[in-house]
Design a protein around this motif. Sequence first.
Motif, PDB file in Angstrom:
ATOM      1  N   MET A 124       0.822  -1.210   0.000  1.00 33.28           N
ATOM      2  CA  MET A 124       0.000   0.000   0.000  1.00 33.28           C
ATOM      3  C   MET A 124       0.859   1.263   0.000  1.00 33.28           C
ATOM      4  O   MET A 124       0.517   2.260  -0.638  1.00 33.28           O
ATOM      5  N   MET A 125       1.988   1.221   0.688  1.00 32.70           N
ATOM      6  CA  MET A 125       2.859   2.390   0.737  1.00 32.70           C
ATOM      7  C   MET A 125       3.500   2.655  -0.623  1.00 32.70           C
ATOM      8  O   MET A 125       3.609   3.803  -1.061  1.00 32.70           O
ATOM      9  N   VAL A 126       3.933   1.585  -1.297  1.00 34.17           N
ATOM     10  CA  VAL A 126       4.524   1.745  -2.632  1.00 34.17           C
ATOM     11  C   VAL A 126       3.481   2.282  -3.613  1.00 34.17           C
ATOM     12  O   VAL A 126       3.742   3.231  -4.371  1.00 34.17           O
ATOM     13  N   LEU A 127       2.292   1.679  -3.607  1.00 34.24           N
ATOM     14  CA  LEU A 127       1.221   2.109  -4.499  1.00 34.24           C
ATOM     15  C   LEU A 127       0.852   3.577  -4.256  1.00 34.24           C
ATOM     16  O   LEU A 127       0.688   4.358  -5.205  1.00 34.24           O
ATOM     17  N   SER A 128       0.743   3.955  -2.993  1.00 34.35           N
ATOM     18  CA  SER A 128       0.342   5.320  -2.656  1.00 34.35           C
ATOM     19  C   SER A 128       1.403   6.336  -3.085  1.00 34.35           C
ATOM     20  O   SER A 128       1.070   7.410  -3.606  1.00 34.35           O
ATOM     21  N   SER A 129       2.669   6.011  -2.883  1.00 28.57           N
ATOM     22  CA  SER A 129       3.745   6.930  -3.278  1.00 28.57           C
ATOM     23  C   SER A 129       3.749   7.141  -4.785  1.00 28.57           C
ATOM     24  O   SER A 129       3.897   8.279  -5.272  1.00 28.57           O
ATOM     25  N   PHE A 130       3.564   6.050  -5.527  1.00 29.85           N
ATOM     26  CA  PHE A 130       3.538   6.153  -6.987  1.00 29.85           C
ATOM     27  C   PHE A 130       2.327   6.969  -7.442  1.00 29.85           C
ATOM     28  O   PHE A 130       2.423   7.809  -8.343  1.00 29.85           O
ATOM     29  N   GLY A 131       1.186   6.743  -6.814  1.00 27.71           N
ATOM     30  CA  GLY A 131      -0.025   7.485  -7.165  1.00 27.71           C
ATOM     31  C   GLY A 131       0.118   8.971  -6.881  1.00 27.71           C
ATOM     32  O   GLY A 131      -0.347   9.811  -7.670  1.00 27.71           O
ATOM     33  N   GLN A 132       0.766   9.324  -5.781  1.00 20.36           N
ATOM     34  CA  GLN A 132       0.999  10.737  -5.489  1.00 20.36           C
ATOM     35  C   GLN A 132       1.914  11.361  -6.546  1.00 20.36           C
ATOM     36  O   GLN A 132       1.717  12.511  -6.949  1.00 20.36           O
ATOM     37  N   GLY A 133       2.908  10.589  -6.997  1.00 23.74           N
ATOM     38  CA  GLY A 133       3.791  11.089  -8.058  1.00 23.74           C
ATOM     39  C   GLY A 133       3.026  11.436  -9.320  1.00 23.74           C
ATOM     40  O   GLY A 133       3.239  12.493  -9.928  1.00 23.74           O
ATOM     41  N   LEU A 134       2.100  10.563  -9.730  1.00 23.06           N
ATOM     42  CA  LEU A 134       1.276  10.835 -10.912  1.00 23.06           C
ATOM     43  C   LEU A 134       0.397  12.069 -10.700  1.00 23.06           C
ATOM     44  O   LEU A 134       0.212  12.879 -11.619  1.00 23.06           O
ATOM     45  N   SER A 191      -6.529  16.971  -4.998  1.00 22.88           N
ATOM     46  CA  SER A 191      -7.493  16.072  -4.361  1.00 22.88           C
ATOM     47  C   SER A 191      -7.080  14.615  -4.516  1.00 22.88           C
ATOM     48  O   SER A 191      -7.169  13.822  -3.568  1.00 22.88           O
ATOM     49  N   ILE A 192      -6.614  14.250  -5.714  1.00 31.02           N
ATOM     50  CA  ILE A 192      -6.158  12.870  -5.944  1.00 31.02           C
ATOM     51  C   ILE A 192      -4.924  12.575  -5.088  1.00 31.02           C
ATOM     52  O   ILE A 192      -4.806  11.487  -4.501  1.00 31.02           O
ATOM     53  N   ALA A 193      -4.014  13.540  -5.000  1.00 32.96           N
ATOM     54  CA  ALA A 193      -2.820  13.357  -4.167  1.00 32.96           C
ATOM     55  C   ALA A 193      -3.218  13.162  -2.700  1.00 32.96           C
ATOM     56  O   ALA A 193      -2.616  12.346  -1.986  1.00 32.96           O
ATOM     57  N   SER A 194      -4.241  13.881  -2.238  1.00 35.45           N
ATOM     58  CA  SER A 194      -4.721  13.740  -0.863  1.00 35.45           C
ATOM     59  C   SER A 194      -5.288  12.348  -0.623  1.00 35.45           C
ATOM     60  O   SER A 194      -5.106  11.755   0.445  1.00 35.45           O
ATOM     61  N   ILE A 195      -5.980  11.810  -1.617  1.00 31.47           N
ATOM     62  CA  ILE A 195      -6.541  10.464  -1.500  1.00 31.47           C
ATOM     63  C   ILE A 195      -5.422   9.440  -1.353  1.00 31.47           C
ATOM     64  O   ILE A 195      -5.473   8.554  -0.485  1.00 31.47           O
ATOM     65  N   PHE A 196      -4.390   9.535  -2.183  1.00 30.21           N
ATOM     66  CA  PHE A 196      -3.271   8.600  -2.078  1.00 30.21           C
ATOM     67  C   PHE A 196      -2.533   8.778  -0.753  1.00 30.21           C
ATOM     68  O   PHE A 196      -2.048   7.799  -0.164  1.00 30.21           O
ATOM     69  N   GLY A 197      -2.458  10.019  -0.274  1.00 27.04           N
ATOM     70  CA  GLY A 197      -1.849  10.244   1.029  1.00 27.04           C
ATOM     71  C   GLY A 197      -2.631   9.566   2.140  1.00 27.04           C
ATOM     72  O   GLY A 197      -2.057   9.021   3.089  1.00 27.04           O
ATOM     73  N   SER A 198      -3.956   9.564   2.021  1.00 22.19           N
ATOM     74  CA  SER A 198      -4.810   8.901   3.007  1.00 22.19           C
ATOM     75  C   SER A 198      -4.665   7.386   2.951  1.00 22.19           C
ATOM     76  O   SER A 198      -4.869   6.699   3.956  1.00 22.19           O
ATOM     77  N   ILE A 203       7.075  19.290 -10.693  1.00 23.93           N
ATOM     78  CA  ILE A 203       7.826  18.222 -11.369  1.00 23.93           C
ATOM     79  C   ILE A 203       8.797  17.570 -10.389  1.00 23.93           C
ATOM     80  O   ILE A 203       8.918  16.340 -10.315  1.00 23.93           O
ATOM     81  N   PHE A 204       9.460  18.400  -9.604  1.00 26.19           N
ATOM     82  CA  PHE A 204      10.392  17.885  -8.596  1.00 26.19           C
ATOM     83  C   PHE A 204       9.656  17.034  -7.562  1.00 26.19           C
ATOM     84  O   PHE A 204      10.150  15.981  -7.135  1.00 26.19           O
ATOM     85  N   ALA A 205       8.469  17.478  -7.141  1.00 22.98           N
ATOM     86  CA  ALA A 205       7.670  16.720  -6.176  1.00 22.98           C
ATOM     87  C   ALA A 205       7.279  15.355  -6.748  1.00 22.98           C
ATOM     88  O   ALA A 205       7.329  14.332  -6.047  1.00 22.98           O
ATOM     89  N   ALA A 206       6.895  15.324  -8.019  1.00 23.54           N
ATOM     90  CA  ALA A 206       6.515  14.064  -8.656  1.00 23.54           C
ATOM     91  C   ALA A 206       7.699  13.095  -8.695  1.00 23.54           C
ATOM     92  O   ALA A 206       7.563  11.908  -8.363  1.00 23.54           O
ATOM     93  N   LEU A 207       8.857  13.588  -9.084  1.00 24.94           N
ATOM     94  CA  LEU A 207      10.048  12.732  -9.158  1.00 24.94           C
ATOM     95  C   LEU A 207      10.440  12.213  -7.774  1.00 24.94           C
ATOM     96  O   LEU A 207      10.870  11.060  -7.632  1.00 24.94           O
ATOM     97  N   THR A 208      10.265  13.046  -6.760  1.00 28.63           N
ATOM     98  CA  THR A 208      10.574  12.617  -5.398  1.00 28.63           C
ATOM     99  C   THR A 208       9.654  11.492  -4.953  1.00 28.63           C
ATOM    100  O   THR A 208      10.092  10.527  -4.308  1.00 28.63           O
ATOM    101  N   CYS A 209       8.374  11.575  -5.305  1.00 28.70           N
ATOM    102  CA  CYS A 209       7.426  10.510  -4.971  1.00 28.70           C
ATOM    103  C   CYS A 209       7.784   9.197  -5.678  1.00 28.70           C
ATOM    104  O   CYS A 209       7.718   8.120  -5.084  1.00 28.70           O
ATOM    105  N   PHE A 210       8.130   9.298  -6.949  1.00 32.70           N
ATOM    106  CA  PHE A 210       8.528   8.093  -7.691  1.00 32.70           C
ATOM    107  C   PHE A 210       9.770   7.471  -7.054  1.00 32.70           C
ATOM    108  O   PHE A 210       9.876   6.237  -6.955  1.00 32.70           O
ATOM    109  N   LEU A 211      10.714   8.307  -6.630  1.00 38.01           N
ATOM    110  CA  LEU A 211      11.923   7.805  -5.980  1.00 38.01           C
ATOM    111  C   LEU A 211      11.585   7.113  -4.666  1.00 38.01           C
ATOM    112  O   LEU A 211      12.120   6.039  -4.355  1.00 38.01           O
TER     113      LEU A 211
END
Length: 424
Positions: free
Chosen positions: A74-84, A108-115, A169-177
């Motif tokens: 769930m943590m991996v999935l959520s981090s990737f989803g926040q990146g998108l 809003s989508i990022a908040s959902i993945f954070g939850s 863009i930097f935030a997205a790359l950080t989430c993917f990392l």
Amino acid sequence: MKIREWDHSLKVRLIGESIMNITFWMFFPFLAIYFADEFGKGKAGLLLILSQLFSVIANLTGGYCADRFGRKRMMVLSSFGQGLSFLLFAFANSPWYDSAFIGFFAFSIASIFGSLYWPASQAMVADVVEEKDRSDVFAVFYTSINIAVVIGPILGGIFFFTYRFELMIFAALTCFLLAFVLFKWTDETNPRSSQSIETENRKWYDVLVDQVKDYHVIVRDKIFMLFIIAGVLSAQTFMQLDLLIPVYTKETIDVQTIFSFGDWTLSINGERAFGVLVSENGLLVALFTVGISKWVSRFYAKNVFAVSSILYAVSMWVFGLTDWFWGLVIAMVIFTLGELLIVGLQQSFISVLAPEHMRGQYFAAASLRYTIGRMIAPAAIPLTIWAGYFWTFTIIALLSLASAALYYYMFILYGQQKAESAPR
């Protein structure tokens, strides 16, 4: 418990999440200003309420999934989803396209993945750390967040309003990392991982029925429900750090001299003042979290929880009474002290109440303090139009005093329950 004694999955998370949190706090504190400017205070408040409604549902689902599918997954999935989501936010603020509505949708989508991420991350700590050490471990993670709160807003004040596209863009790359790091170097800690849904070969509606039944058990836990309700009321106070307070400082502080020496003066505007206040909060928490968490362990928890809410209430009144920068700094000191008193105690208390096989769901349900609180809290922004800032802050302060009373009553019931269940 020293960090070198931690499970290696927690060490990896501490490093990865620290980097992610710095990035997150470079833009998050300024979103209320951004949306209020784009949509107006009334519409921005209503939209923020709507976005957090979906986060409430995601939060409960995240707890269920953390118990059934595993913490790591769930943590991996959520981090990737926040990146998108942050990529979409960047697109909505790019040189080629500009849309505040799409930016809001992406947030809003990022908040959902954070939850979805939160319950799994909290349950992982409870899985691998003994009860006596959990408060200290939670306090260290909280400290890392607040180091980010010191650094992030200072950088965000420079980049968010001028280089928003590059920042997202930097935030997205950080989430993917972070997703890659979690996938590569963390272990699954779920004690029920062998019973995952994938191996049970069950229909989706059977799973949904079980989920409702599991949460029904939590709802029947009277002490836990009082904890959530009191937390939701208290959240109306500290959630305003990201909602009402930035809008308030922007509107009430035009350009104000904060220091002068001879002919040399240092001035600040509302947006920069808010960045300083957030950094002040983060710095104080980073410096004093662990020490105060150990200090308050000597006192009765019911008194600590109640005093924390009372301090939150006092800070709101002080905020509402002044537009002087140094007055706001004093209000933030009081606010932060209320926050520091219960940093480690809250998570430790949840882990004590939660049965081992339902930890993820208990932490998810406990997170409703924040998700429901965050859903209601934006109402303070349009409320200022009708009631003004002073009365808005006063209403929030009264809610915090109500939470103090509920916390006190909750611990009285908890003490009675422990006495009744003790062996005779």
